[in-house]
Structures are given as C-alpha cells and as structure tokens.
Design a protein around this motif. Structure first.
Motif, PDB file in Angstrom:
ATOM      1  N   ALA A 148       0.816  -1.213   0.000  1.00  0.00           N
ATOM      2  CA  ALA A 148       0.000   0.000   0.000  1.00  0.00           C
ATOM      3  C   ALA A 148       0.851   1.264   0.000  1.00  0.00           C
ATOM      4  N   ILE A 184      -5.355   0.303   5.980  1.00  0.00           N
ATOM      5  CA  ILE A 184      -5.222   0.890   4.651  1.00  0.00           C
ATOM      6  C   ILE A 184      -6.484   1.643   4.262  1.00  0.00           C
ATOM      7  N   HIS A 185      -7.621   1.007   4.434  1.00  0.00           N
ATOM      8  CA  HIS A 185      -8.871   1.622   3.968  1.00  0.00           C
ATOM      9  C   HIS A 185      -9.347   2.739   4.869  1.00  0.00           C
ATOM     10  N   SER A 186      -8.813   2.784   6.109  1.00  0.00           N
ATOM     11  CA  SER A 186      -9.189   3.903   6.985  1.00  0.00           C
ATOM     12  C   SER A 186      -8.431   5.167   6.629  1.00  0.00           C
ATOM     13  N   GLY A 187      -7.492   5.020   5.666  1.00  0.00           N
ATOM     14  CA  GLY A 187      -6.714   6.181   5.240  1.00  0.00           C
ATOM     15  C   GLY A 187      -5.464   6.389   6.048  1.00  0.00           C
ATOM     16  N   ARG A 247      -5.832  -4.356   6.222  1.00  0.00           N
ATOM     17  CA  ARG A 247      -6.735  -3.712   5.269  1.00  0.00           C
ATOM     18  C   ARG A 247      -7.609  -2.660   5.939  1.00  0.00           C
ATOM     19  N   GLN A 248      -7.911  -2.864   7.210  1.00  0.00           N
ATOM     20  CA  GLN A 248      -8.605  -1.809   7.953  1.00  0.00           C
ATOM     21  C   GLN A 248      -7.738  -0.565   8.044  1.00  0.00           C
TER      22      GLN A 248
END
Length: 374
Positions: free
Chosen positions: A22, A366-369, A363-364
């Motif tokens: 990422a 990553i997707h949380s920014g 992934r949490q």
C-alpha cells in the motif's frame, strides 16, 4: 519508517507485506535470530528439513487465506495423521481423533458406523451446561476414553486437569463414527513445498520492507522513528506486566536424527498421553516428503514458563481471560499501536486464523486512510 512491526511470524509478516504494497515503509524486527516465528524451519546438521519449534501443519477452510499464501509458495498436498499410544508398555497405537477403528481395535469389537455411534451414546456422560474441557470430553466419549486419551495428555500439555481448562480446548478435537483417520478435515491441507522459511522470505521480500532480526522491541522503542507500531508479542510484556504476567505454557524440544532409519513411525505424529515426559513425537519426513537415508524427529516436553523459555500457548480459563481483558482495555487506549496475533490477543489461534486476522487488520488500516498512499 512509517510502521514498526514487532515480530516476524505470520501476523507480522503478512501485515508488513500488505502495508508495504500500500506504499508504506515498514521495519520488521524480531528478537530471535530468524524470521518465521514459531513456523521457522531449517535443515538440520544431517540435511533433513525440520521445524525448530515443533510441527506446523497448514490447514484451512478459507480459500482467501490459501490463495493469499499461494502467492509466496507452492504446496505439497499433505493430510496429517496422528496415532495415540495410551499404554507405552503394550505399544498399541490407535487413530486420533477417536473413530470407529479406534473403538474396534481398543475393545476388540466389529462395529459399523451405526454401532460406533450407539457405543459412544452408551458410554458418554451428558453434561449441560458444558463449561470445561472435561465436560466436553465426557459428554462426547465418556470417562474410560477420556482417561485413556485425553486426561493425561492435557495434564502434561497444560499443567492443568481437564476440569480446569475452558471447553474450547478439547472442542478442537472431534469424535468420528467412521474410519476417517485424518487429524483435520479442512478443505485445504498442504505444506509449503520448500518449507515455511522460504515462504516468509518471499513474504518479506519487498523494497518497502526492512527486516532486522536479533533485536528486541525494548532495544529499539526509544529510537524508532515510526508513526505506528504493530505489536505481535505478549501483550502483558508490552505493558511491563503492569497487572502481573499472563500465564503461558512453554515447551522444550528434543530434536534427534536417526541415521540409517528410513522411517521411525507410521504417521507424522504419535501421541503419548499417559507415559513419558513428552506429549508427542513428530517425524518430519512425513510432513515434507523429503527423501533421505536417515530421519529426524522431535519430542515435545511441555513445561512452565521460566527464565529463557518462550511462551507458546495462552492458557484458556476464566481467571486468565479476566486478566487479559484488563490488558486489552489498556491496549484500546494506545492510539498508535495495533495488537495482533496469538500472544498479543491471548488466543489459541491456528496459523490460518492468524493470517486472516492480519489481512483484516492491515486492510482496515489501509482503507481507513491511515496507510500512506502508494
């Protein structure tokens, strides 16, 4: 570095790879002199591939986990089989988990599946509610089979009686009325075709990942310039044992090579529930399929934690769970630290469960920014 990851086992290595892909710069450290955590394998002095910290058998029902790891390894199909020797004086070995063959051999019977089911129904001691591992086993197979196959093994493995352990420990081992002698029945059962260490080398082979082994968290925490930490070690150790040490069970491993012996035992693992200090012997060539004139084995001797020993198994009972909850509450106040893995979450996880948890956690992030954009 963006993230410091403490521990180079499955939890740390999978999280490192995900964050690196990422766009994060990741530093992975491990106090041991190698990567791979407890799954670390190596060639012994005689050239046999052995698991340094006891057998690690990969199995999962998760297509997602299997596909993910398949990016980093090929596989050798392998279905693990275990025999138990309840009386070393006779040496008679029986399939474990208990199945129809076990009952017929042990009692000199000729039961079909329906007969095996009826036999177990007669000998079981119904328990309601089921709270302890003793309740689980007695409810399933009754007292004689419990004492022959489970009580002594549990006492050695955990240093506790079945009645002192949470029910989930014994629930991991099923009972069967057919002749299926596989230890696991998961959809995917295989071993990394070049070993676990090669798998970890590929997992951690990324330009955004730096790995440093032989260094403990305490040696680097004061100087680490990272905005986030992923901690996979013992959660009580992270907090300086503020509320006391969480109990863990440790192991000693007696590795041995048997020159000129093509095969030491008929299956990968043989359990000794009621005799010897060790609980089981594993012969690695069954697991790996390696061809060699000799063979290498390991005996596992459970022991209490002491100076220099490693924590392997969180001990699941209500008092320990309550103590863990106090540490978990502390962990929730750490805004820049993520705790993941068997030791950090005080859970008796299988390898695939650790991989799944690491994928979900990374992934949490990553997707949380929180992860740096690629």
């Amino acid at each position: 570095m963006d993230t410091l990851i403490v521990g180079a086992g499955f939890a740390g290595a999978v999280t490192a790879r995900e964050l690196a892909e990422a766009g994060e710069r990741v530093l992975v450290i491990d106090k041991r002199p190698h990567i791979g955590g407890n799954a670390f394998d190596r060639l012994d002095a005689d050239g046999v591939l052995v698991h340094q910290y006891g057998p690690h058998i990969f199995h999962t029902n998760s297509e997602r986990v299997f596909a993910y790891l398949s990016r980093f390894t090929g596989w050798r199909p392998y279905e693990h089989r275990v025999l138990a020797v309840p009386d070393a004086a006779t040496g008679a070995a029986y399939p474990l988990p208990i199945n129809r063959t076990t009952l017929n051999r042990l009692y000199g019977l000729d039961l079909d599946e329906a007969g095996a089911a009826a036999f177990l129904e007669r000998v079981r001691e119904p328990k309601d509610p089921i709270r302890t591992s003793e309740d689980v086993v007695l409810n399933s197979v009754g007292r004689a089979l419990c004492d022959a196959f489970f009580r002594g093994y549990t006492k050695k493995q955990w240093g506790l009686d079945l009645s002192e352990l949470a029910g989930g420990v014994a629930a991991r081992i099923p009972t069967r009325t057919n002749d299926d002698d596989r230890y696991f029945t998961d959809r995917f059962q295989a071993m990394p075709d070049q070993g676990y260490t090669k798998l970890f080398e590929r997992l951690l082979d990324h330009p955004n990942i730096q790995v440093r082994t032989g260094i403990a968290y305490q040696q680097i925490v004061a100087t680490a310039d990272c905005r986030r930490t992923v901690f996979t070690g013992p959660i009580d150790e992270y907090f300086g044992h503020r509320y006391g040490a969480l109990p863990y069970r440790s192991l000693r491993f007696e590795h041995a090579h048997l020159p000129g012996v093509a095969q030491h035992q008929p299956v990968g693992t043989v359990n000794y529930p009621n005799d010897h200090a060790y609980t089981r012997i594993t012969e690695f060539k069954h697991l790996t399929g390696q061809q060699h004139a000799g063979t290498s084995i390991v005996r596992e001797i459970p022991c209490a934690m002491g100076p220099g020993s490693d924590p392997y198994y969180p001990i699941p009972n209500p008092a320990n769970e309550a103590l863990f909850k106090r540490y978990e509450a502390l962990a929730e106040t750490e805004s820049d630290v993520v705790f993941i893995g068997r030791l950090a979450q005080y859970r008796y996880y299988n390898m695939d469960q650790v991989v799944a948890a690491a994928l979900a956690t990374s992934r949490q992030l990553i997707h949380s920014g929180e992860a740096v954009a690629a």
